[in-house]
Design a protein around this motif. Structure first.
Motif, mmCIF file in Angstrom:
data_model
loop_
_atom_site.group_PDB
_atom_site.id
_atom_site.type_symbol
_atom_site.label_atom_id
_atom_site.label_comp_id
_atom_site.label_asym_id
_atom_site.label_seq_id
_atom_site.Cartn_x
_atom_site.Cartn_y
_atom_site.Cartn_z
ATOM 1 N N UNK D 1 0.843 -1.205 0.000
ATOM 2 C CA UNK D 1 0.000 0.000 0.000
ATOM 3 C C UNK D 1 0.869 1.241 0.000
ATOM 4 N N UNK D 3 1.703 4.699 1.063
ATOM 5 C CA UNK D 3 1.306 5.700 2.053
ATOM 6 C C UNK D 3 1.350 7.082 1.400
ATOM 7 N N UNK D 6 4.388 12.855 3.720
ATOM 8 C CA UNK D 6 4.242 13.650 4.942
ATOM 9 C C UNK D 6 5.087 14.917 4.840
ATOM 10 N N UNK D 36 -0.022 14.412 4.022
ATOM 11 C CA UNK D 36 -0.316 14.576 5.441
ATOM 12 C C UNK D 36 0.467 15.777 5.972
#
Lengths: 168, 168, 168, 168
Positions: D1, D3, D6, D36
């Motif tokens: 997956x 991510x 950030x 993020x």
């Protein structure tokens, strides 16, 4: 019981002979006054200051990034392997009554920033290059009204250190 | 240069007179052997061991949770205010050549768990109550084949400590 | 803005199929309720819980010991590489509204001790072996009057978790 | 997956309206790209960036010095109360794929130093004052050959950020 004062010496982990010479002399001076030499425990300025303290009959305390005592330089008498990486810079500073900066790259810069926030007196050797020279005499932000103390010679650094620790 | 060995004494921060008495005796023994007494620097067992080391002519090193040297007990000769709260338990353990546990609540339990993972020899006083007594003689998980050393008397704890540090 | 509650799942980093199955189911349950799954980000129970949260459409947050995001299991949606080694156990616990323990060796034991001191509710799966089973139902020291909540089945663990988080 | 990336936004905890405005816009931009937003979770630039991310439909992650979630600003969706004081600066930086600096005092200076050592790309807003402006375009020590990226406008900062994260 009165504990002995603790002086943190910060600077390059790489070897610059002139900076190491300053660090060695400062380490001996710290030991001669009965203070504890605190450092990051590795090479360069840290090792030279530790050697000075050790050969001067004092105690060199090493606060290491790694989780192993083997990372310390051979002059450390007491070793704290923090295991917390460079977050240990924060601890170095908190363990200091006074901070002395000699040369230095971004590790030293980080510790100067921490020392400023923690309200510690900082003496920067203005003849030593690196971030110590660049920041000597400066006020770093709004948190304090004073400035980083600028020392242009080893003698001046010693006088400043003695002035701070003997009058506290 | 050979550094002196470092012995971490862990246990209650609250005062239990019997546990404090054990800690004090161990602190004196550690100092008499020229080892450095490491502790969390606060009250109870930590203070009693530090007092023992100090009165025995040795060095008591305090590794504190807070960011202030004022948190240390009055027998600490060298103070490391880590500023990282109880994450400092991890550092206490890494700074140890051997760990001695006396009584203790969950702070001590935490440090025993860390010491197990770090591969440190652990001597637990089985007559001291708390987690030290409960875990004395036990193997804590698959990571090690040995067990926590159980000492039923102060003399036995001293013998075990000497056996470990003099043969390393 | 109301943040979503954060549930820390702790347990073995090694693979025990039965423990991983519990962790996976708990991860899905956490996601189904809109809570954030917090874990130490590595293998075993941590990975299984993260996979459950991820496959359940939730967020798996990984708080790692190392300084590299590469240490995280592949189901972590957000990664915090603390760089502070196992001192990160302390942070795991502080980031939790509730802690769920499944099996576990000394890493789990350390985190349970921290959770106790931090006043966090702890649910231990009493059918899962390890330290979770051993400590389920126990009061660990004088600091708290309550006990670690013992859950004998996954359903019971889910009920306890829901009871805590829906009534806060 | 895969991510989501950030982005750490650093800067003053005190309120400077112009710096906050930059931070808010950057927060919205980060959210709009699905990244993020990571911050130190407190006031000033941290809060403004978190608000931007939140109002833009993204996730604002707060990594706090204190041990309490209550220290976070109200726009944090996920809160990590590290409990390790300003040693958390180190974690902030390690949790970043890219660092964006806006204004800033010695806290920001500390994080820039850490980011440099950790090899993270750093974008400094040269129109924002503080240490971000002073260090924009500079090479901080021998460890890297590149320089801190200088962005003279918000648009330029956004372009630089997109260039780094879309080509990685």
């Amino acid at each position: 019981m009165a504990r002995n004062k603790q002086v943190l010496v910060i600077g390059d982990s790489a070897d610059y002979p002139e900076r190491n010479a300053i660090a060695y002399t400062m380490g001996r001076f710290i030991a001669a006054n009965g203070w504890v030499l605190v450092s990051g425990g590795r090479g360069g300025v840290m090792q030279a200051a530790s050697r000075g303290a050790s050969e001067g009959g004092g105690i060199a305390l090493a606060i290491l990034p790694s989780d192993s005592m083997d990372e310390a330089n051979p002059f450390a008498a007491i070793i704290i392997p923090t295991g917390i990486g460079f977050a240990r810079n924060y601890i170095n500073v908190l363990a200091a009554d006074v901070v002395v900066a000699i040369g230095g790259g971004t590790g030293t810069l980080c510790e100067i920033a921490y020392a400023w926030q923690a309200g510690k007196p900082i003496i920067a050797c203005s003849m030593s290059g690196g971030w110590a020279e660049e920041l000597a005499g400066r006020t770093l932000d709004y948190r304090r009204d004073d400035a980083i103390i600028s020392a242009a010679t080893i003698e001046e650094a010693q006088e400043q250190l003695a002035a701070i620790l003997k009058t506290e």
